[in-house]
Every structure is written in structure tokens, then in C-alpha cells.
Write a protein that holds these residues in place. Structure first.
Motif, PDB file in Angstrom:
ATOM      1  N   LEU A 122      20.302  63.426  16.432  1.00 51.20           N
ATOM      2  CA  LEU A 122      19.271  62.701  15.695  1.00 51.20           C
ATOM      3  C   LEU A 122      19.970  61.645  14.855  1.00 51.20           C
ATOM      4  O   LEU A 122      20.881  61.962  14.101  1.00 51.20           O
ATOM      5  CB  LEU A 122      18.515  63.688  14.799  1.00 51.20           C
ATOM      6  CG  LEU A 122      17.590  63.101  13.722  1.00 51.20           C
ATOM      7  CD1 LEU A 122      16.437  62.344  14.343  1.00 51.20           C
ATOM      8  CD2 LEU A 122      17.071  64.208  12.818  1.00 51.20           C
ATOM      9  N   HIS A 155      20.868  68.452  13.182  1.00 48.29           N
ATOM     10  CA  HIS A 155      20.873  67.673  14.417  1.00 48.29           C
ATOM     11  C   HIS A 155      21.530  66.316  14.222  1.00 48.29           C
ATOM     12  O   HIS A 155      21.840  65.634  15.191  1.00 48.29           O
ATOM     13  CB  HIS A 155      19.446  67.474  14.931  1.00 48.29           C
ATOM     14  CG  HIS A 155      18.769  68.747  15.333  1.00 48.29           C
ATOM     15  ND1 HIS A 155      19.336  69.653  16.197  1.00 48.29           N
ATOM     16  CD2 HIS A 155      17.561  69.260  14.980  1.00 48.29           C
ATOM     17  CE1 HIS A 155      18.519  70.685  16.365  1.00 48.29           C
ATOM     18  NE2 HIS A 155      17.426  70.472  15.648  1.00 48.29           N
ATOM     19  N   LYS A 164      19.388  61.824  23.229  1.00 44.78           N
ATOM     20  CA  LYS A 164      19.232  61.184  21.924  1.00 44.78           C
ATOM     21  C   LYS A 164      17.851  61.499  21.363  1.00 44.78           C
ATOM     22  O   LYS A 164      16.878  61.660  22.098  1.00 44.78           O
ATOM     23  CB  LYS A 164      19.366  59.670  22.077  1.00 44.78           C
ATOM     24  CG  LYS A 164      20.784  59.187  22.333  1.00 44.78           C
ATOM     25  CD  LYS A 164      20.811  57.664  22.388  1.00 44.78           C
ATOM     26  CE  LYS A 164      22.111  57.122  22.916  1.00 44.78           C
ATOM     27  NZ  LYS A 164      23.253  57.335  22.030  1.00 44.78           N
ATOM     28  N   LEU A 165      17.771  61.568  20.030  1.00 45.79           N
ATOM     29  CA  LEU A 165      16.505  61.784  19.347  1.00 45.79           C
ATOM     30  C   LEU A 165      16.332  60.685  18.305  1.00 45.79           C
ATOM     31  O   LEU A 165      17.151  60.541  17.396  1.00 45.79           O
ATOM     32  CB  LEU A 165      16.481  63.156  18.676  1.00 45.79           C
ATOM     33  CG  LEU A 165      15.207  63.508  17.880  1.00 45.79           C
ATOM     34  CD1 LEU A 165      13.974  63.499  18.775  1.00 45.79           C
ATOM     35  CD2 LEU A 165      15.362  64.863  17.205  1.00 45.79           C
ATOM     36  N   ARG A 166      15.256  59.901  18.484  1.00 41.98           N
ATOM     37  CA  ARG A 166      14.993  58.811  17.557  1.00 41.98           C
ATOM     38  C   ARG A 166      13.642  59.048  16.897  1.00 41.98           C
ATOM     39  O   ARG A 166      12.609  59.059  17.561  1.00 41.98           O
ATOM     40  CB  ARG A 166      14.960  57.475  18.305  1.00 41.98           C
ATOM     41  CG  ARG A 166      16.278  57.114  18.952  1.00 41.98           C
ATOM     42  CD  ARG A 166      17.291  56.702  17.916  1.00 41.98           C
ATOM     43  NE  ARG A 166      18.559  56.330  18.513  1.00 41.98           N
ATOM     44  CZ  ARG A 166      19.599  57.137  18.652  1.00 41.98           C
ATOM     45  NH1 ARG A 166      19.526  58.393  18.238  1.00 41.98           N
ATOM     46  NH2 ARG A 166      20.718  56.703  19.199  1.00 41.98           N
ATOM     47  N   ILE A 167      13.681  59.270  15.583  1.00 42.75           N
ATOM     48  CA  ILE A 167      12.461  59.467  14.810  1.00 42.75           C
ATOM     49  C   ILE A 167      12.300  58.258  13.894  1.00 42.75           C
ATOM     50  O   ILE A 167      13.280  57.784  13.310  1.00 42.75           O
ATOM     51  CB  ILE A 167      12.529  60.759  13.970  1.00 42.75           C
ATOM     52  CG1 ILE A 167      12.762  61.973  14.871  1.00 42.75           C
ATOM     53  CG2 ILE A 167      11.239  60.951  13.166  1.00 42.75           C
ATOM     54  CD1 ILE A 167      12.843  63.293  14.112  1.00 42.75           C
ATOM     55  N   VAL A 303      10.611  69.007  17.762  1.00 39.22           N
ATOM     56  CA  VAL A 303      12.038  68.894  18.087  1.00 39.22           C
ATOM     57  C   VAL A 303      12.525  70.174  18.762  1.00 39.22           C
ATOM     58  O   VAL A 303      13.209  70.134  19.784  1.00 39.22           O
ATOM     59  CB  VAL A 303      12.869  68.613  16.810  1.00 39.22           C
ATOM     60  CG1 VAL A 303      14.357  68.644  17.106  1.00 39.22           C
ATOM     61  CG2 VAL A 303      12.480  67.274  16.204  1.00 39.22           C
TER      62      VAL A 303
END
Lengths: 359, 397
Positions: A122, A155, A164-167, A303
Motif C-alpha cells: 500500500l 501493508h 499494488k494497492l492504491r487508496i 483489503v
């Protein structure tokens, strides 16, 4: 009186060249490959064999000059005074001596800065002003980001996710910051039409501009007490706030009806799949400062479900595409409602016009 | 600074926890600054009321510019007189957000002197945000900034501050010099950046490859995305090294290719470059083994935007491949023609992407002097409602 210096204008930004460390100047455009030796650390190797190390640290984006000076002290100590920032509010320290990495990370930890946000992790949550500075915010930005990152920081500091994690968070539908293409987007919304101040409107607003500003043609001219003002056809209004942006006399902010919506499955890059918009997952969660527990719980669950089920490299949207939206709603336990179905322009293109239904 | 600071129990709670706290930042600035101290009070009030306490900005700025300052006023000035006026200054950042500590310290000194001492590094478009000062401080702050070599960025209906990814400064994948382009285009459009003359904002962003690390396609009216022609470079020994290291080249790389143009037999990786869409996935997965092809350039896309007014849009292909080197004349001229056409005929608050939807992409291309290309569309139209401009008529006998 002393002669004043000529006023400078239109000089533009300082040239970036003066801010590049020697290792970058020497290898500009001649980098060969990179690796991620540990969370939050990059090493780029030039064709020359030179190595550039990057240490990425998360920041709250809102920074006091006092803290910036501390960051500068670290860059002076370990990086010859060179540093940069990223498009997602992270700080990057640029080093040539790998022996400096551990002590820098230790100093950053002591100063309260986590190191991470690279690779299958993240990154920082893109956000803007919220109640700190914005007139049209339906929610606060920094508070939700802080509460969420407190929960999800593991994370950020590790690379334990499938992809990949894009918030990102936007305090209203103006979406100052590319919320519309995020794995998980948090969007502040209004849920009732503007309240028109008919006394004030004729003094501060141009009626034709207000009427033209409405995407659903919900605003009509009307006369009240002999003055030209406007009224809103409430069943056509979807509370976008564009009218308020051009006319301060019709605000939308409302503590009972304002809140937050959660969107999923968007993506910016072209890698594997094309750039994609985020889709509505949860229509409304209340504003519950200071920590918005409902939002934190909902996002954390999203998530967790994605991380438990996705394959390597699968972004949230790619995972949902593979398993199908019906299974997404079942796995997450999120109710599917009337609000989830598009009813704006070209809505029919979002309907399932086949019998390709996953089990 | 005041004797009796208002208690802020809700905000105090957000000082706890492992993520760096913005409340701590406001309090650090507040220790020496009355504006920041009162900002805490305004924010705590908002946390109690669950609503913002800022009013629309009026027209404030520095002399000769119509952009770069966001006017902001408290809607409870009697409670918080120090932030009755609390304007933001946007300062054009150096391309790639590179700084020396000397330069950053100068900005800090200027802002400590003239404003709240609070900043955002950075705003969404890319500018340095100097968060909160009074009208009377704008000119002196601007004078100090320009003396230090900085200028204001864009706001309102202007060409906004261009932004780019880290590019060839660090990234082996940059297919053009994003930093040189961004600096050049910013200098080229200084007048259009500082003085509103357009129907609405116009954002330019440049990413060196299809990963689009600066989110140009979702956000920019004019997106520049690095790409290439020619075969993806392959070092077969390095591919085998990844496989030996545990990577599932078949499942995680080849099977994820959107063109299914890759084959791996355990020894040799093959790519059918005629159908490769240059998406970057395989290169992302194996940076030591694969690289972008030899002929580098850029793909130009137009029309990205957030929802206001008629809905969010992703930018779409305008020029599939353009050789892209300084002084970037071809693109500068194209952007000039776009600004002229849209600037002339666009409605108030109509972004160029919405303008194209209204007038038709075909007509827009004619106006800016580009030929229609199949690369611009996913597929030709499906509806038969086609316009024609000339009709035939029977000659009178």
C-alpha cells in the motif's frame, strides 16, 4: 528612499537540473535496471555500474516548516542534501552509500516516519484539504487518512500483498486527486440538494451561469420578492455541488446528510489491463470524527478479502473481473442496492448484455 | 501564542497511532504562529459540527497574475479572527519534485515569515502548497519567492502547473525526458499559466511509460505517455535467472499479457512484437531481463478529467506515436492549436474532453489539423446517425 528591485514575474519554476545529485547527473537516461532489496528501498543500477539507493518514507502531506527542516537535516546527514517527493506525498531520500540505509531508516523511525510504499504494498493515500481548508468538502480528508493508515500501516511497511494497492480519498466529487481510478477510493458526498439563500443570491451570483452549471438541468430561474434568483428541481438534483462552486449562495454542506462512499476496482496504469474507473461498492457511511470507525472497518475488510483471494499481480479490479461482481458482493457481504445501478448518461453500456454470468 | 488555547480533544486523538500525524504538524506550526493555532480551533469545531467552516474564495492574488492564489475565508471569523483570511499560495515545484535542502529551507523560511508555517508537499496537481496567509502578505511572500527563484503555479481557468514522473533521472523505463519536457512546456506557457484566458482548467502531465506513475490518463487534459516502437529487449539469461529464482514466468508473466503474445518453454522467452501493446507488465516483472524497445517516443492523449461537470473521463489517443525530443516543437504547436480551438468555442467550465463530446471528435480533429486514425478509437461507430456536411442536388434543366 532606496530604489526597489525590479519586480520579477513569469520566471517559472527553478530548473530541476540544479537539484539533481551527482550520481543522477552522471547516469541520467542511462539506468540499466532496478531491484527492491527490502520494503521501502530501491536500488537503481546504471549502465556505468553506479548504484543509486532510494529510501521512501510516508508523510502526512500536511507538513510544518519545522518538520520539513528535520527532513532536510536527515537529507543533509545521509544524502549530501538531496531528496525528492513523490506524486503520492511520500518523501524519497537519495543515497549512494548503502551503509547509510539502516541508520537513515532508524533516524526516520525515531522521527515518526515509516519506510515502505514500494512494490506489492500500500502506498500513501492521496488526498487533499477537507475541513482543513476547503469550502466544498463533504468530509474531512486528513482525519480519515490518518485513521486508515494507522490501521493499514503494516501493508505500507511490508510487501505482503498480491499486487499494488492504491487508496485515494476525495472530500467531494470535484475529486481533487485522481480518486476515480483507485483500487479503493473514499469519496465524500452530499445527499441533499443545495439550500438557496434567495436574499443573497441576486447579490453574489450570475443566474445564467448557475443555470448552465447543472449537469442534469435541475436549476431554473424564478422571481422571489421581485428579485431574480433560482430554484432547484429536487428530483433532478444529484448534489454534485457544481452550482455551489459558481454561486456561494447555495451551499450543500449538511452534517446529517453528508458522508462518505467507497468505490473499488479502479486502476491508473496500462499494465496487463487498461486504465479503469472505480465502481461503487458502499453508497454511504456517516461522518464520524475523529476516527471514522465505519470507514476504517469497511476499507480494512475490502483489503483483507482482496489480499486473501487475489493471485500474484492481480489488482483489486482485475481480481473482481476474474471472480465476477456477484461473487465480490457475496464475499464482502456488501448489499447490492438500487444506488449501485448506473442511471446517468450511457447507463445501458454498464448493464450485462449477455448471459455470461459467473457462479 | 494565546494564553488560553481552545481544547481540541477530537484532534488530540489523532496524534495517537503509528502513522505520522497531521495534527502534530498543525500543533508544531501553532507553537509559534497564531494562524495555525486558530486553524486547530476551526478544525476541532468542524469535527464537532461535522461540517466545514470555510467560505468560497474571492478574487485575491498578486499583481499582474490571475492565478496561483486560492482565496479562502473562515465562516466563523468572530471566533477565529487570525484565519478570517486564510489564503493558499501555489508554488510551481521543480520537475520531478527534486530539491536540495538549501532550496527547501529557503521556502520554509519564506513561509514561516509570511504565512502559517504549514505546507502540503505537494498538492494534487504537483505544486508546493503554502497553506494559509492573509491578503496583505501575498505580495511580500511572492517577492521573496521570486527572489529565491520560485514562481506561482496555476489555479482557475488556466494552463495548470505541468507535472511529470521521475523519468530518466532515475527510471530505466523512461521513453522520453519527462523532466526536460515538463520544464520546457511550463516555461513555454507562462502567460497561459498565470493569466486566466481559457474556458476552464487545462492540465498537462507526462509519464515516461505506460505505468503512468503521475496518473496522466485519468487526470490530464493533455497526457503524454512514453512508448516505443520495435521489439522489447530480452536478455534470455536473465529471464532464466528469474525462473530459477522462483518466478512463475508462465503464469505470472506470459499468461497476464493482454495480447497473449508471449511464450515461455522453460528456456527461451518469445514475444510477438506485432501484437504487443507495450503495456509494461512483463518489463515490470523482470526489470533485469526485459526493456522497452529501441525507438522511443510518446503517445499523446486528450480529455482526461474528474467528474465535474458532466462526468469523469480518461484521456483518449490523439497521436499514437510522436518522436519526442527537445524542443518538443510538434507537441507545443499542437497544444497551441488545441487551446485556440477550445478556448474560442468552449463553454464556461467546459473541459476540453467535454467539449470534444459536444462538438464531436471528428470535427475537433479537423479544427486542430489532425487526420482521423483508427488508433484513436476502440472500434468504429455502432450507431448509424452519421452527419454529412454537403448534399447533392439535381441540376436544374
Amino acid at each position: 528612499m532606496a530604489e526597489t528591485a525590479k519586480r520579477k514575474t513569469d520566471i517559472g519554476p527553478p530548473h530541476y537540473g540544479q537539484f539533481l545529485p551527482p550520481v543522477i547527473k552522471a547516469n541520467y537516461g542511462k539506468w540499466k535496471y532496478h531491484e527492491i532489496p527490502r520494503p521501502g528501498v530501491l536500488v537503481h543500477v546504471g549502465e556505468s555500474g553506479d548504484r543509486l539507493y532510494t529510501v521512501r518514507a510516508g508523510s502526512p502531506r500536511l507538513l510544518s516548516v519545522q518538520t520539513i527542516r528535520e527532513i532536510c537535516d536527515l537529507a543533509d546527514k545521509y544524502c549530501g542534501g538531496y531528496l525528492r517527493f513523490t506524486s503520492r506525498h511520500n518523501i524519497e531520500f537519495l543515497l549512494t552509500d548503502p551503509a547509510n540505509i539502516d541508520p537513515l531508516i532508524a533516524d526516520l523511525a525515531a522521527a515518526g516516519f515509516p519506510v515502505g510504499g514500494i512494490g506489492n504494498a500500500l502506498s500513501n493515500i492521496v488526498h487533499t484539504q477537507g475541513w482543513i481548508h476547503c469550502h466544498s468538502a463533504a468530509t474531512d480528508a486528513s482525519g480519515i487518512v490518518k485513521a486508515l493508515m494507522d490501521e493499514l500501516i503494516g501493508h505500507f511497511t511490508s510487501m505482503d500483498l498480491p499486487g499494488k494497492l492504491r487508496i485515494a480519498l476525495a472530500c467531494c466529487v470535484n475529486m481533487c486527486g485522481a480518486v476515480h481510478c483507485s483500487d479503493i477510493a473514499i469519496l465524500g458526498i452530499h445527499r441533499r440538494p443545495p439550500k438557496v439563500n434567495h436574499e443573497r443570491l441576486p447579490k453574489v451570483c450570475e443566474v445564467p451561469t448557475v443555470i448552465a452549471s447543472c449537469p442534469t438541468a435541475a436549476i431554473n430561474p424564478v422571481r422571489k420578492d421581485g428579485k431574480e434568483t433560482v430554484e432547484v428541481a429536487e428530483d433532478l438534483c444529484m448534489y454534485c455541488g457544481n452550482c455551489y462552486t459558481v454561486c456561494p449562495a447555495m451551499p450543500l454542506n449538511d452534517p446529517l446528510n453528508d458522508g462518505v462512499s467507497i468505490w473499488v476496482g479502479g486502476k491508473v496504469s496500462n499494465a496487463r489491463t487498461e486504465p479503469t474507473f472505480s465502481k461503487l461498492a458502499i453508497p454511504f457511511l456517516p461522518n464520524n470524527p475523529p476516527r471514522w470507525p465505519e470507514v476504517v472497518e469497511a476499507v480494512t475488510k475490502l483489503v483483507d478479502v482482496w489480499a486473501a483471494n487475489a493471485k500474484p499481480y492481480e489488482r483489486m479490479g482485475e481480481w473482481i473481473e476474474r471472480i465476477g461482481w456477484p461473487r465480490f458482493f457475496r464475499l464482502t457481504g456488501i448489499p447490492f442496492t438500487k444506488q449501485h445501478i448506473d442511471d446517468y448518461r450511457h447507463a445501458e453500456t454498464t448493464f450485462r448484455r449477455s448471459v455470461h454470468i459467473k457462479g | 501564542m494565546s494564553d488560553d488555547p481552545r481544547p481540541t480533544p477530537k484532534l488530540d486523538d489523532l496524534e495517537k497511532g503509528p502513522w505520522p500525524s497531521f495534527v502534530r504538524e498543525i500543533k508544531r506550526a501553532a507553537a509559534g504562529n497564531a494562524m495555525s493555532e486558530q486553524l486547530l480551533g476551526v478544525l476541532e469545531l468542524s469535527y464537532e459540527d461535522r461540517v466545514g467552516h470555510w467560505k468560497h474564495g474571492g478574487v485575491v492574488g498578486v499583481r499582474g497574475y490571475g492565478a496561483g492564489v486560492i482565496g479562502r475565508y473562515s465562516d466563523v471569523p468572530e471566533q477565529f479572527p487570525e484565519v478570517a483570511q486564510f489564503h493558499t499560495m501555489r508554488v510551481n515545484h521543480p520537475a520531478g519534485w527534486f530539491y536540495t535542502t538549501a532550496a527547501l529551507r529557503k521556502v520554509c523560511d519564506i513561509w514561516e515569515k509570511h504565512g502559517s508555517g504549514l505546507t502540503n508537499l505537494h498538492g494534487a496537481t504537483g505544486d508546493i502548497i503554502l497553506l494559509g496567509t492573509k491578503t496583505e502578505s501575498l505580495e511580500p511572500a511572492f517577492a521573496d519567492l521570486t527572489e529565491a527563484g520560485f514562481d506561482l503555479g496555476g489555479s482557475g481557468s488556466v494552463v495548470r502547473t505541468p507535472s511529470c514522473c521521475v523519468g530518466p533521472a532515475r527510471c530505466e523505463w523512461a521513453c522520453f525526458d519527462t523532466l526536460a519536457f515538463t520544464y520546457d512546456i511550463t516555461q513555454h506557457f507562462q502567460d497561459e499559466l498565470h493569466r486566466p484566458s481559457l474556458p476552464y482548467k487545462f492540465k498537462i502531465k507526462a509519464s515516461g511509460c505506460a505505468n503512468d506513475c503521475v496518473a496522466a490518463i485519468p487526470r490530464a487534459d493533455l497526457s503524454v505517455i512514453g512508448t516505443w516502437r520495435g521489439p522489447v529487449g530480452i536478455d534470455q539469461a536473465q529471464v532464466r535467472a528469474y525462473a530459477e529464482g522462483g518466478m512463475n514466468v508462465g503464469a505470472d508473466v506470459c499468461d497476464r499479457c493482454p495480447s497473449t503474445c508471449m511464450a515461455w518453454d522453460g528456456q527461451t522467452l518469445e514475444i510477438d512484437n506485432s501484437t504487443c501493446v507495450k503495456c509494461m507488465h512483463c518489463i515490470n516483472a523482470m526489470p533485469k531481463a526485459l526493456r522497452p524497445g529501441p525507438e522511443r517516443g510518446a503517445c499523446i492523449l486528450i480529455g482526461g478529467k474528474a467528474p465535474i461537470v458532466t462526468g469523469a473521463m480518461l484521456s483518449s489517443v490523439l497521436v499514437p506515436f510522436m518522436k519526442f525530443e527537445p524542443p518538443f516543437t510538434e507537441l507545443k504547436e499542437l497544444i497551441g492549436r488545441i487551446l485556440e480551438v477550445w478556448g474560442d468555442a468552449g463553454k464556461n467550465r467546459e473541459r476540453v474532453g467535454e467539449f470534444i463530446q459536444r462538438v464531436g471528435l471528428g470535427n475537433f480533429l479537423e479544427a486542430i489539423g489532425l487526420e482521423p486514425l483508427p488508433e484513436m478509437v476502440r472500434h468504429p461507430r455502432e450507431n448509424p446517425y452519421v452527419f454529412y456536411e454537403e448534399y447533392f442536388e439535381e441540376e436544374p434543366k
